[in-house]
Write a protein that holds these residues in place. Structure first.
Motif, PDB file in Angstrom:
ATOM      1  N   MET A   1       1.361   2.567  -3.443  1.00 35.64           N
ATOM      2  CA  MET A   1       0.182   2.945  -4.249  1.00 35.64           C
ATOM      3  C   MET A   1       0.312   4.398  -4.716  1.00 35.64           C
ATOM      4  O   MET A   1       0.793   5.260  -3.980  1.00 35.64           O
ATOM      5  CB  MET A   1      -1.092   2.835  -3.398  1.00 35.64           C
TER       6      MET A   1
ATOM      7  N   LEU B   1       0.825  -1.217   0.000  1.00 36.34           N
ATOM      8  CA  LEU B   1       0.000   0.000   0.000  1.00 36.34           C
ATOM      9  C   LEU B   1       0.863   1.273   0.000  1.00 36.34           C
ATOM     10  O   LEU B   1       0.449   2.310  -0.529  1.00 36.34           O
ATOM     11  CB  LEU B   1      -0.927   0.010   1.222  1.00 36.34           C
TER      12      LEU B   1
ATOM     13  N   THR C   1      -7.535  -0.398  -5.184  1.00 37.24           N
ATOM     14  CA  THR C   1      -6.681  -1.036  -4.172  1.00 37.24           C
ATOM     15  C   THR C   1      -6.559  -2.546  -4.397  1.00 37.24           C
ATOM     16  O   THR C   1      -5.454  -3.080  -4.502  1.00 37.24           O
ATOM     17  CB  THR C   1      -7.255  -0.780  -2.755  1.00 37.24           C
TER      18      THR C   1
END
Lengths: 487, 430
Positions: free
Chosen positions: B311, B308, B334
């Motif tokens: 990202m 994450l 996601t």
């Protein structure tokens, strides 16, 4: 070639060389002295008996060039797997069923037992546990040391004050609840009924993890059940499984009744785990365990007394004074109904309690290089002095009649029980490994029944018929486990 | 000095390793090859031939420790046979390299080129074939410590090893006998398919719970509104840091009748619950899934946290401007990104869960249920395999089951992986 590559080659070669060094022979030479590796059980190690034995033996045999050392292996090390490759012990101490499993494949040696000092003072029943028939010839492959059977542990200072007036109807100075199971049930019920603690969990009578076949075998073997039947030649027949034989279902009904006076801990190993602590704090009146756990009970009880303000020495002395280890009550009701008052029962209404037991002993590995030295060792280890030391250190019940007689009391009683057939010895064949889990699964499930019923659910084992069906299924499961995958 | 004809060099090397090299005056190389040849021939004469023969017979003399007859150890014979085959394969590979080398020498001689000396040839080899030098030791290690046991296990499944047939008894080859037993004996067959179906359910559920649990936790701890993130992240790490079996034993105690959960249940006036009893069924299964989640979610969380952090936040900004809800953003941005990056890990987790031995061994070992052969209703194939082979000595059947597990898991992971975006669209997020 780049520097990096050269370095990599260097590292690889170095690692190879180091690997070779690591693989070098690390054997130690023992010189002229014969070194025997002795595998004893963990309790003997923990309590210092093994050290005492080795010290005494080594002092005695110093001049003869024999030295005994701790094999330093797991107490349940697999001789069959390790022995042939030279890793096993020379002398191994185990229960008869385990030892004789090795004997079946000749991993332990047959012994000329008549040449041993303990031969004439050891009962035939104990020798029987170590006999095996191979190709029509009977061999003895182990030397009996001590008898194991489930025992009842209780605290003298927790006996009811009125036991002589109210719980000793025959006036023989032995409480009735230690003589028959119906009175043990009655006293346990009394304790449960008079438990005034907020959660009703402060006083229990007889307590045992009922899922354990070894500790609770009396509910089967007293009623005619057996593990394996016999062939015509007296050898065991693994195809004849008899846990459901005789009135075994009635015994299981008695067990279920007893379960109703315990707590859910009787369904699994909870009571086994908590027995030392709970007996010490007075929550359990009496619990089932084996003689070799005597020292653990003493330890916990001494701690409890210490917590009450006694010094360590006083606490230990008091613990030894108060901790009693006796055999399980000798009489069970023939009809399996523990709820009946013993007053209303005649002599014919009782049957003798038969518990499951075993004989622990020494075996000599077939892979030892020093058979004669091993014989010297086992002869020494089973001598009067060493067995007496073992008994005093570990609280075991010896198979030597002279030591048992000299000791008197419980030790002698256990010895008598073995001689008189009140101990059903664990069968000495490999197939016995298959009986434990199926029996344990059912016994735990039966112990759960009173709690199902208490929770408003339907019981699974309400009638004798249902219990019969269940125990017969266990016989079948054991048979399948032994024979399904055989060619 | 006169050199031999090129064709003779190749023929000589074909017949005797290193002979061609010696004829070409490549003394050290030739002697090395010759030494290997001699060592192999000596090995085969002194032991190799017998080892290969023993591999097929698995012994003919039954040992008797009482009579001092050592007898044949079928299992050792099988191992030594496998080793002999591996050595032979290595010898063949070296022989081929020797012939190739001789051909190279012959070619150079044909065109009149000078042959390189040993040191020069070694340097050229180390430079051009460095990967061989670097990988030689690891490959030998893998062959001995990984390939050999796998081959051994596979071969055991074709023998009657186990039950009463353990040393000193002689083991025999029985072909597909063990597989036939698994698929034909009613009790074994029924147990196998019951456990297999539960095993799949378990693997899917456990993997999903662990994966999404870890992702959810990572997303939660990634939120801007969460303060002291490091502090909160510490707790799952602590759970992860405790050895797995200790955690499992602790959970077993917690759910036992004498454990704290039942203590509070009974304190509150209710009856104790047999969470792990023989008839606990799905209660025990769900506890197993929860315990497994407790142990593995921290790993998934750490993995997801790392992913994450890579990202691209612009994507979320653009999605917000386009009116995408938070859920939509999760589903469309996601999740695809995380799944793409973690597909191989997901497969590894699935296989790990499929073969998760510890959870039910520690929580609920030592129970057999009705309708199961030497197993309980929470046992996975790996537990059953353990019951059969370790507790009950049925090694042959155990090996056959482990081979089946191997086939199922390898086919499944290959199929999933080659069909995944991580494999097909490797460059998507680069």
């Amino acid at each position: 070639m780049g520097k990096l590559k050269k370095m990599a080659v260097g590292v690889l070669c170095a690692s190879m060389l180091l690997g070779c060094v690591g693989c070098g022979d690390s054997k130690e030479t023992a010189g002229e002295t014969i070194v025997l590796r002795i595998l004893e059980n963990d309790t003997a190690k923990k309590e210092g008996y093994l050290d005492a034995l080795l010290e005494a033996f080594n002092a005695e045999y110093k001049d003869k060039g024999i030295q005994a050392v701790d094999a330093n292996m797991d107490e349940y090390t697999d001789l069959a797997a390790n022995g042939p490759y030279g890793y096993g012990p020379d002398v191994i101490y185990q229960a008869n069923d385990k030892l004789m499993t090795y004997a079946e494949d000749k991993h332990i040696l047959p012994i000329d037992v008549e040449s041993l000092d303990c031969y004439s003072v050891t009962p035939e029943a104990a020798w029987e546990a170590f006999k095996i028939n191979i190709d029509g010839t009977t061999y003895t492959c182990g030397i009996p040391v001590n008898i194991q059977e489930p025992m009842l542990f209780y605290r003298l200072d927790m006996m009811p004050e009125d036991w002589e007036s109210n719980w000793d109807k025959d006036g023989n100075k032995v409480a009735d609840f230690f003589e028959n199971w119906n009175d043990l049930y009655a006293y346990s019920k009394y304790l449960r009924d008079t438990d005034t603690s907020a959660n009703g969990d402060s006083q229990y009578g007889f307590m045992s993890s009922l899922n354990n076949l070894y500790l609770n075998g009396e509910f089967l073997f007293s009623y005619g059940a057996y593990v394996f039947g016999s062939n015509d030649d007296g050898t065991l027949n693994a195809a004849d499984i008899g846990l459901s034989a005789g009135d075994a279902a009635k015994g299981l009904m008695a067990m279920k009744q007893m379960a109703s006076l315990m707590n859910e801990g009787c369904i699994d190993d909870t009571i086994i785990m908590k027995r030392y602590e709970k007996l010490a704090d007075g929550s359990y009146f009496c619990v089932v365990s084996t003689p070799d756990t005597y020292s653990l009970f003493i330890e916990k009880l001494a701690l409890a007394y210490e917590a009450e303000g006694l010094s360590a020495k006083e606490a230990e002395e008091k613990a030894k004074e108060n901790l009693m280890m006796i055999e399980l009550p000798g009489k069970l009701p023939a009809d399996g109904d523990l709820t009946k008052s013993s007053d209303a029962m005649t002599e014919d209404d009782w049957i003798d309690t038969v518990v499951m037991g075993g004989v622990n002993g020494y075996g000599i590995s077939s892979y030892t290089k020093y058979k004669d030295a091993c014989m010297e060792f086992v002869n020494f280890a089973t001598s009067y002095e060493m067995i007496q030391t073992r008994m005093n250190t570990l609280g075991i019940a010896p198979t030597r009649s002279d030591v048992a007689e000299a000791s008197g009391g419980v030790t002698d009683m256990i010895f008598e029980s073995l001689s008189e057939g009140r101990i059903y010895l664990m069968p000495s064949i490999k197939a016995v490994d298959q009986i434990w889990v199926p029996a344990q699964s059912l016994m735990g499930d039966i112990a759960k029944d009173p709690y199902r019923e208490a929770a408003g659910e339907l019981g699974k084992y309400v009638t004798i018929g249902q219990l019969e069906e269940a125990i017969e299924k266990v016989d079948q499961d054991i048979y399948d486990a032994i024979f399904t995958l055989k060619d | 000095m006169k050199r031999e004809k090129p064709s003779k060099i190749v023929i000589a090397s074909c017949c005797i390793m290193g002979a061609g090299q010696l004829l070409s005056k490549q003394w050290i190389k030739g002697l090395l090859y010759l030494f290997i040849f001699a060592a192999y021939v000596t090995y085969m004469v002194t032991s190799g031939m017998n080892d290969i023969k023993g591999f097929f017979t698995l012994g003919t003399v039954r040992g008797d420790a009482w009579l001092g007859i050592q007898g044949d150890d079928s299992i050792m014979m099988m191992l030594r046979g496998i080793f002999a085959f591996l050595l032979t394969a290595m010898f063949v590979a070296l022989h081929i390299s020797n012939v190739k080398d001789a051909k190279g020498l012959a070619k150079r001689l044909e065109v009149g080129k000078e042959l390189p000396g040993f040191l020069q040839a070694t340097q050229i080899f180390l430079d051009k074939k460095f990967y061989i030098v670097a990988l030689l030791l690891p490959v030998i290690g893998v062959l001995i410590f990984n390939v050999l046991p796998i081959i051994f296990m596979i071969l055991i499944s074709f023998t009657n090893y186990g039950g009463d047939i353990v040393p000193p008894e002689l083991v025999d080859w029985i072909g597909l006998g063990n597989f036939e037993k698994i698929l034909s004996l009613t009790e074994i067959k029924d147990t196998f398919f019951r456990i297999l179906s539960w095993n799949f359910v378990w693997a899917f559920l456990a993997t999903a719970v662990n994966y999404f649990g870890g992702l959810g936790l990572a997303l939660l701890l990634n939120k801007k509104c969460v303060k002291h993130k490091g502090f909160w992240r510490m707790f799952p790490i602590l759970a992860y840091a405790v050895p797995g079996f200790i955690t499992m034993l602790a959970f077993k105690f917690m759910f036992s009748y004498g454990g704290p959960i039942n203590y509070y249940i009974t304190m509150s006036g209710h009856s104790a619950i047999g969470f792990l009893d023989i008839d606990a069924g799905w209660t025990a299964r769900i506890i197993g899934i929860a315990v497994n989640a407790w142990i593995t979610i921290p790993t998934s969380m750490l993995l997801a946290t790392g992913i994450l952090s890579n990202m691209n936040t612009d994507l979320y900004e653009a999605a917000s401007i386009d009116g995408a809800s938070k859920w939509k953003q999760f589903i469309k941005i996601t999740l695809p990104f995380v799944v793409f990056s973690t597909t191989p890990v997901l497969i590894t987790n699935f296989i790990g869960n499929f073969n998760n031995f510890g959870v039910f061994y520690f929580l609920r070992g030592g129970l057999y249920n009705d309708g199961y052969f030497l197993a309980s209703d929470t046992d996975l194939l790996i537990n059953w395999l353990y019951n059969l082979s370790i507790d009950n000595n049925y090694y042959g059947i155990g090996a056959a089951i482990s081979l089946i597990i191997f086939i199922i898991t390898s086919v499944f992971s290959l199929l999933v992986y080659v069909r995944s975006d991580a494999y097909k669209k490797e460059d998507t997020y680069r």
